[in-house]
Design an enzyme around this catalytic site. Sequence first.
Site, mmCIF file in Angstrom:
data_model
loop_
_atom_site.group_PDB
_atom_site.id
_atom_site.type_symbol
_atom_site.label_atom_id
_atom_site.label_comp_id
_atom_site.label_asym_id
_atom_site.label_seq_id
_atom_site.Cartn_x
_atom_site.Cartn_y
_atom_site.Cartn_z
ATOM 1 N N TYR A 76 0.816 -1.208 0.000
ATOM 2 C CA TYR A 76 0.000 0.000 0.000
ATOM 3 C C TYR A 76 0.856 1.266 0.000
ATOM 4 O O TYR A 76 0.329 2.366 -0.200
ATOM 5 C CB TYR A 76 -0.924 0.045 1.218
ATOM 6 C CG TYR A 76 -1.939 -1.060 1.335
ATOM 7 C CD1 TYR A 76 -2.180 -1.948 0.283
ATOM 8 C CD2 TYR A 76 -2.662 -1.235 2.513
ATOM 9 C CE1 TYR A 76 -3.113 -2.967 0.412
ATOM 10 C CE2 TYR A 76 -3.602 -2.243 2.652
ATOM 11 C CZ TYR A 76 -3.819 -3.119 1.601
ATOM 12 O OH TYR A 76 -4.741 -4.122 1.741
ATOM 13 N N LEU A 98 -17.976 -3.024 1.796
ATOM 14 C CA LEU A 98 -19.071 -2.227 1.247
ATOM 15 C C LEU A 98 -19.208 -2.413 -0.259
ATOM 16 O O LEU A 98 -20.042 -1.760 -0.897
ATOM 17 C CB LEU A 98 -18.853 -0.739 1.558
ATOM 18 C CG LEU A 98 -18.587 -0.379 3.023
ATOM 19 C CD1 LEU A 98 -18.497 1.133 3.186
ATOM 20 C CD2 LEU A 98 -19.643 -0.953 3.941
ATOM 21 N N ILE A 117 -12.876 -4.629 7.920
ATOM 22 C CA ILE A 117 -11.970 -3.472 7.932
ATOM 23 C C ILE A 117 -12.419 -2.423 6.902
ATOM 24 O O ILE A 117 -11.772 -2.233 5.874
ATOM 25 C CB ILE A 117 -10.519 -3.900 7.670
ATOM 26 C CG1 ILE A 117 -10.427 -4.872 6.479
ATOM 27 C CG2 ILE A 117 -9.906 -4.517 8.913
ATOM 28 C CD1 ILE A 117 -9.007 -5.152 6.020
ATOM 29 N N LYS A 131 -12.833 1.065 4.983
ATOM 30 C CA LYS A 131 -11.883 2.153 4.747
ATOM 31 C C LYS A 131 -12.642 3.413 4.352
ATOM 32 O O LYS A 131 -13.564 3.358 3.552
ATOM 33 C CB LYS A 131 -10.892 1.753 3.662
ATOM 34 C CG LYS A 131 -10.074 2.898 3.068
ATOM 35 C CD LYS A 131 -10.484 3.178 1.634
ATOM 36 C CE LYS A 131 -9.756 4.395 1.090
ATOM 37 N NZ LYS A 131 -10.071 4.641 -0.340
ATOM 38 N N SER A 154 -18.970 7.187 11.566
ATOM 39 C CA SER A 154 -20.233 6.465 11.365
ATOM 40 C C SER A 154 -19.986 4.979 11.105
ATOM 41 O O SER A 154 -20.780 4.131 11.527
ATOM 42 C CB SER A 154 -21.034 7.089 10.225
ATOM 43 O OG SER A 154 -20.400 6.901 8.974
ATOM 44 N N ASN A 155 -18.888 4.643 10.437
ATOM 45 C CA ASN A 155 -18.568 3.223 10.250
ATOM 46 C C ASN A 155 -18.340 2.542 11.593
ATOM 47 O O ASN A 155 -18.781 1.410 11.816
ATOM 48 C CB ASN A 155 -17.334 3.064 9.367
ATOM 49 C CG ASN A 155 -17.609 3.291 7.895
ATOM 50 O OD1 ASN A 155 -18.765 3.332 7.462
ATOM 51 N ND2 ASN A 155 -16.566 3.435 7.109
#
Length: 282
Positions: A51, A191, A230, A232, A241-242
């Site tokens: 990453y 998601l 997890i 992001k 909010s997640n």
Amino acid sequence: MTTSPRISFHDGRSIPQLGYGVWQVANEVAADVVVKALEAGYRHVDTARGYNNEAGVGQALETAGLDRDDVFVTSKVPNQDQGRDATLRSFDGTLADLGLEELDLYLIHRPAPSQGLAVETWKTLAELQEQGRIRSIGVSNFRIEDLEKIEAETGVLPVLNQIELHPYFHQPELREFHASKGIVTESWSPLGQGGGELTDPVVTAIAEAHGADAGQVLIAWNLALGNVVIPKSETPQRIVSNFASLEVQLTEDEVAQITALHKGDAGRQGGNPNDFAGRQGA
């Protein structure tokens, strides 16, 4: 402050079930948003050598100033660093960039079957664990045949397999295999990547019933299945909010409705592990 439940590993350790992922987050952005995630209550951060943001994560960990044992940190050895010597060098770089002396969880990022180095790399991870430099070892994007191969040749099972998993593609056969072996399932891209699940009528209706948003419902569904997840986001409000998904309690029927959205391989949105050799992804 709300805290995430923890999921037990077969090696006696455990992992916060809800974590914060930083795939496709720029290094300088990671230095900022990981601090925001820790302030929001996350105690699990998932990064990877591939990453190119481990240094930013390390800076955020230093800035946050939390006790080392209060934050669970995962990273991954990339495809191009598989093989014993390359893995050892890559791991040293990971620890240096993160500013850590010991990593909570280290994963093989992809099986990269065409390279034929997964078993050698897995043995190296086990060696690092024996040296006390890694607390737990696992894999990412491994198929059933990849898991069977490393078990047959080393006798050591990963504590966790991080895989693409969302309602349209939730890999029931692989999850069932994990359960039979005591391997924890961790969801990346929970998601989805195309936004379809976020606007699916089943999901939006359930969200409305709970006074929640669709993203929170998708995360809550993962949590209800017992997966580590997890999500992001670089948006401070979405990061908060997640994390609040922990407060969304779905009924068994709602979980079943979302699970029924599965489309099999047609629902896959990320790359197929069969096709990855040198490339990196989540």
